[in-house]
Design an enzyme around this catalytic site. Structure first.
Site, mmCIF file in Angstrom:
data_model
loop_
_atom_site.group_PDB
_atom_site.id
_atom_site.type_symbol
_atom_site.label_atom_id
_atom_site.label_comp_id
_atom_site.label_asym_id
_atom_site.label_seq_id
_atom_site.Cartn_x
_atom_site.Cartn_y
_atom_site.Cartn_z
ATOM 1 N N GLU A 1 113.530 28.528 -44.000
ATOM 2 C CA GLU A 1 113.878 27.316 -43.255
ATOM 3 C C GLU A 1 115.200 27.423 -42.534
ATOM 4 O O GLU A 1 115.671 26.459 -41.938
ATOM 5 C CB GLU A 1 113.855 26.084 -44.176
ATOM 6 C CG GLU A 1 114.723 26.193 -45.403
ATOM 7 C CD GLU A 1 114.588 24.976 -46.330
ATOM 8 O OE1 GLU A 1 114.226 23.893 -45.862
ATOM 9 O OE2 GLU A 1 114.871 25.136 -47.537
ATOM 10 N N CYS B 1 105.382 23.928 -45.024
ATOM 11 C CA CYS B 1 105.443 22.639 -45.711
ATOM 12 C C CYS B 1 106.315 21.643 -44.958
ATOM 13 O O CYS B 1 106.688 20.612 -45.484
ATOM 14 C CB CYS B 1 105.928 22.818 -47.142
ATOM 15 S SG CYS B 1 107.591 23.463 -47.271
ATOM 16 N N ASN C 1 110.886 21.705 -40.686
ATOM 17 C CA ASN C 1 111.818 20.614 -40.351
ATOM 18 C C ASN C 1 113.218 21.199 -40.183
ATOM 19 O O ASN C 1 113.851 21.051 -39.145
ATOM 20 C CB ASN C 1 111.862 19.553 -41.455
ATOM 21 C CG ASN C 1 110.545 18.821 -41.613
ATOM 22 O OD1 ASN C 1 109.645 18.985 -40.821
ATOM 23 N ND2 ASN C 1 110.450 18.013 -42.661
ATOM 24 N N HIS D 1 114.168 9.673 -42.084
ATOM 25 C CA HIS D 1 113.784 9.507 -43.490
ATOM 26 C C HIS D 1 112.679 8.465 -43.617
ATOM 27 O O HIS D 1 111.664 8.696 -44.295
ATOM 28 C CB HIS D 1 115.018 9.093 -44.300
ATOM 29 C CG HIS D 1 114.729 8.883 -45.752
ATOM 30 N ND1 HIS D 1 114.467 7.639 -46.288
ATOM 31 C CD2 HIS D 1 114.628 9.759 -46.768
ATOM 32 C CE1 HIS D 1 114.237 7.768 -47.578
ATOM 33 N NE2 HIS D 1 114.334 9.043 -47.903
#
Lengths: 674, 674
Positions: free
Chosen positions: B528, B614, B551, B223
């Site tokens: 995703e 993204c 991610n 993070h």
């Protein structure tokens, strides 16, 4: 309507127990609807059915009509080749048939009727196999509540809650709130139900000691549910209305309280939870196969069951293995006809007896030397486990998975346990707590587990491989065949498998040299994360077999943790986003597509690559059918689902033959092409 | 060797700053090795380089030889079309060239030389683009430590640790240990470094207030690292040797302690951590584009940079968008040339000011009515956010993702915070704690988040859609174009998208009707989780665009939590299981294969389906090249990586053209086929 009128509804065989006996009711001077509507109490159709001497059955009242009905009944069954639900009417002593249709029946009846009809040459064995739903078979294996007793309990309002029917069967016992109590109480002869918010690997011995397990959290594939089914235990899981208070040792539910030591009864086939004790009746099949308290010749139902299984074995092409970690589980599976072990979870062995201390010592070690010293203590125990398994399996293949769960699962949870362990190992509680903290993971499912453990700590894999091969050599010396298959979990990259395989092969060579013998073995991998399926062509260069771990593969492919899915999976199934729970039944469009890709890519590299499945889906009939379709060699399931998987495999083979026949029919004849 | 002998090593341009000036050293009466070995101190090659008047440069000693060398230098550059590293020797006043090779250079030099050579018509613009590595460009944008000051600090032994170079640049400030202090201290004019074990969404305002962020836990995509890069903050992450003690407000490292308020200096380009203050120098390019403290005409380096970007824009086919949640971030990205927002994370807006209270009220509500009431409070604030974004983006597309993180991320963590919130909302602390407990998840990454929130609580999606469309209408009325693209996260099944799209479309219709205007918009989805890629043909029936969230797609495809991977990813990269960190660079063989599958399946259904990315990979040069190869329409990255992505996209287009040319050459001529 005159005196010579009447109407009747009947089944050509008994829909409750499947007895080959005409079974029905009639009313004199009435319409068909009167029977259905239940306005008047109908009369028995024949003498055999009579319970009240004062009434007259149709057989007695109008013997000629009855004979006609019987004749019609025989013709109908011959024609439709199945038990019929018929309606007829009688006008002026003349019989008119109104309707016939295939009759609904209980699981027991479906089973018995199918087998009887083969004996009567009404249907083929294959048709019989198609008429028994695999899940119906499951019901035959389970203890059930005595129907009258259950009825009484329902009427008395003793049903207090309903959870997920996670482990079929019925069980009654005294409430205990932890695994230790479950063991202790069971040791002094009590029947107990282990009641937990949820369970963890530490609870296994307590679960084994209990008659059944009841949890307030977790789904159909929660730890409690999985282990219960593997053990063949009754389990009601995720019963969210229960407020389980460990501290006060009480369950609060709907204003009622159930204290420790009070009876509860749980029905894992329906999910019902009752306060109080309800008598259960055991399954005859289990009494013959597992308990051995009944001889095959003493049980008609067992004989029928064995016959159906024989037919299934003749038809199916899919192998059936079992998931078992202990010799006793393996023995049960073999009794049910398992053809090998498809998944032995070595970590379950780590909780047995004092072993957990050695495991914890290993985890807490500061360096490799410390870990190796602790592993040395585990080696003889793990070896004994494998000796036990190999001996029971008598040359059938045994797939052993190397350590899989994250190490923090083995560490204590409470301050008291930490303090106890600190004293035992002679270290400070702070050191243990700090280790626990450092092993904490945000998403343990995706964390440091599976082969990632063996790669960072190769000495663990080394110890496990040594235990496997030393056991294999020892058993082989007793002239018992051994076929170990070492399985590396959570592989996503060919290099992971390569590194772990190197360790296994090197240990095998050493052990064989030392023992001056050799044992045939294989090294393969689980395919349980998407990347493994996608790169299966690469992975098959090293893997001698694939085993699809569809529990984890479903979690990763769907991005859904099965432990957490409870909150949204119910609305998901309600809104028909998924038409079923993908943790129970293979999601063919997603997970299934990856499985097919994995099989095809793998066999592109290694033509005869053996492919199996060892996720929970391996015992679910629709999923078994899918496994047949994508060309797996075997499915592996918990011991108590072996027969279900067999039947499902047989049905899939029959279905597939049909589809192929249709396809051949539809295809233009070859000569036309010329 | 006589007096007229000598030897020299030189670069045809300055390898440090790229100046177009011959730069080198020579020795009289010596062999080439003497220069390299550093036994004798060599002399400057020309007058310009002289710093010591007492020595004679080659230019002065042997002007004829020097002229010859200069001539050779010019010929070599003309011939090799790149800066050369040359060696020569002089015997009896005769020049002998010994060797020439392409010279190594700093990022600054590479950049300057490439641009100068285009101006000198030595190379083409395309060649210049291929000579500047995208990551070198990154270095041009970052503040750096004053080299002399850093050198002093190193010599003084002030470097105390080294972590991951998670957010490039250099920063110096006083140590604070929590986000609140960071904000307060910054408000009173202090420069601070926020030091945390790790960070969470609650720390965002503190991170924004700090000069840099230093953590002891977490990887390159933790993070802290993610947010730092998005904000353009300096960050050193996962610096495990730091013992951060929140209670005593002290860092302990290698026997030293650093108290709250003492200075630390961190270099996010190298990962170095220093005790004490080191002076930094800002990037000219940022001063022109972002701070606006420098005019373009005042900065030569900015002018060169702008030229290179112009060339890149001419060549690239891949669009470049940015990940931005706030108008100021978006404005920076636009200044760097972003062509839209590829990811606006709406949840970041939930932490602003007092909004978190309304969010918490929504989460704690007992029923839908309570949630709706709390959401009503959030609506005007979210609307304002979007008005701000749409206004800054002036008609460029803005992709807005509906709420994604699990709700428990918004609840307080400490007892004190719980007590405060209880008082604020007028509920008991027990109620809040019980909600926190009930929202706890075993694997939150795979839990109740993404579209699963919007499906169980459609009112959240409804509020967000309303905020988007009301903002769009308002901005449109000001004659500013708006192009909202609503993006549904974590879709794995077409039905999820269908249900959420229905909500969005219905709200859009309502808002347009009320405002008597219409705005063009799209509804699309993130790809995703593996199942979305595998079933992309289905999903494209509803999705008007795809955006690959690499991610999460990496986490699920590899079965690897990026928060927990730190423990094994280092040994993994060391053992070359993965040759790079798959969270930094797209794993082409696994994740990439799924991306390609997703694009191909999606476009099979919807021919012109717009596809983007993204995830963090969108700003990583190798990954950008891969995105070009699989045919994505755009990449989206953090504002400070926009120029890097542009350059990478241009390079990929050039590479691809080359490959295609080669392929055309290799293919047999068409007429031969006939």
């Amino acid at each position: 309507m005159g005196e010579d009128c009447g109407t009747g509804v009947a089944f050509t065989r008994n829909p409750a127990d499947g007895e080959n006996a005409f079974y029905g009711e009639y009313l004199v001077n009435a319409q068909g609807e009167d029977v259905v509507a239940g306005i008047r109490t109908p009369l028995p159709i024949n003498k055999k059915q009579k319970t009240d001497a004062s009434v007259k059955s149709l057989e007695e009242l109008w013997p000629d009509i009855y004979k006609q009905v019987i004749k019609v009944r025989n013709n109908l069954e011959k024609n439709y080749r199945d038990m019929q639900d018929i309606e007829f009417t009688i006008q002026n002593r003349k019989l008119w048939m109104l309707q016939t249709r295939t009759g609904k029946r209980t699981a027991f009846a479906a089973f018995k009727i199918a087998i009887d009809m083969v004996r009567q040459k009404l249907i083929t064995k294959e048709e019989a196999l198609m008429r028994v739903e695999p899940d119906q078979l499951n019901q035959l294996l389970r203890p059930i509540f005595d129907p009258q007793e259950k009825d009484k309990a329902l009427k008395a309002g003793d049903m207090v809650a309903r959870g997920l029917n996670a482990g079929p069967g019925a069980a009654s016992g005294k409430v205990v709130f932890n695994a230790e109590d479950a063991e202790n109480w069971a040791n002094r002869g009590e029947q107990v139900i282990l009641v937990r918010i949820d369970t963890s690997p530490e609870d296994i011995r307590g679960m084994n000691a209990a008659q059944g397990i009841l949890t307030s959290r977790g789904g159909m594939t929660s730890h409690a549910a999985l282990v219960a089914r593997q053990m063949g235990k009754v389990c009601v899981a995720g019963c969210g209305t229960l407020d389980i208070d460990y501290a006060r040792k009480v369950i609060r539910v709907n204003g009622k309280t159930i204290q420790e030591g009070e009876f509860v009864s749980i029905d894992g086939t329906t999910g019902e939870v009752f306060a109080g004790q309800i008598k259960t009746i055991p399954s005859e099949i289990l009494r013959v196969l597992v308990d051995k308290t009944l001889k095959p010749s003493q049980s008609k139902i067992y004989q029928d069951f064995a016959l159906l299984m024989k037919w299934a074995d003749e038809v199916r092409s899919l192998g059936i293995r079992t998931n078992a970690d202990q010799p006793d589980q393996a023995a049960i599976a073999v009794a049910f006809g398992a053809e090998g072990i498809g998944l032995c979870r070595t970590e379950h062995m780590f909780f047995e007896g004092d072993r957990i201390d050695a495991v914890r010592e290993m985890i807490l070690a500061d360096d490799k030397a410390g870990r190796v010293a602790a592993l040395e203590k585990l080696l003889p125990m793990q070896k004994d486990d494998f000796v036990g398994l190999f001996t029971v399996m008598k040359g059938l293949p045994v797939t052993i998975r190397t350590l899989d769960p994250p190490l923090h699962e083995f560490l204590p949870h409470t301050d008291r346990e930490v303090a106890d362990l600190a004293q035992k190992l002679g270290v400070t509680a702070e050191k243990i707590q700090s280790k626990i903290d450092s092993l904490h993971e945000a998403n343990p499912m995706l964390g440091h587990r599976g082969c990632r453990l063996g790669i960072v700590f190769p000495e663990i894999t080394e110890m496990q491989a040594r235990a496997i091969f030393e056991a294999a050599c020892e058993v082989k010396k007793k002239k018992i065949n051994v076929k170990p298959e070492v399985m590396i979990p959570l592989v996503g990259n060919i290099n992971e498998l390569k590194l772990q395989k190197d360790v296994v092969v090197q240990v095998a060579d050493e052990v064989f040299k030392k023992n001056k013998t050799k044992v045939d073995y294989m090294v393969g991998t689980m395919i349980e994360i998407p990347r493994a399926a996608i790169t299966a062509d690469e992975i098959a260069k090293e893997a001698e077999f694939f085993s699809f771990g569809t529990n984890d593969l479903t979690q990763t492919t769907l991005g859904m943790s099965r432990d957490d899915a409870g909150k949204f999976l119910v609305p998901y199934v309600e809104k028909e986003i998924y038409s079923f729970d993908p943790f129970q039944r293979i999601d063919e469009a997603g997970v299934g597509k990856l499985m097919k890709l994995g099989v095809d890519l793998g066999r592109g590299t290694r033509k005869n690559l053996k492919c199996g499945i060892c996720g929970e889906h391996g015992g679910e009939p629709n999923s078994v059918a899918f496994c047949h379709k994508v060309g797996l060699n075997y499915v592996s399931c918990s011991p108590y689902r072996v027969t279900i998987a067999k039947l499902a495999a047989a049905r899939a083979a029959i279905e597939n033959k049909k589809t192929m026949k249709t396809a051949v029919k539809k295809a233009p004849a070859k000569k036309k092409r010329k």
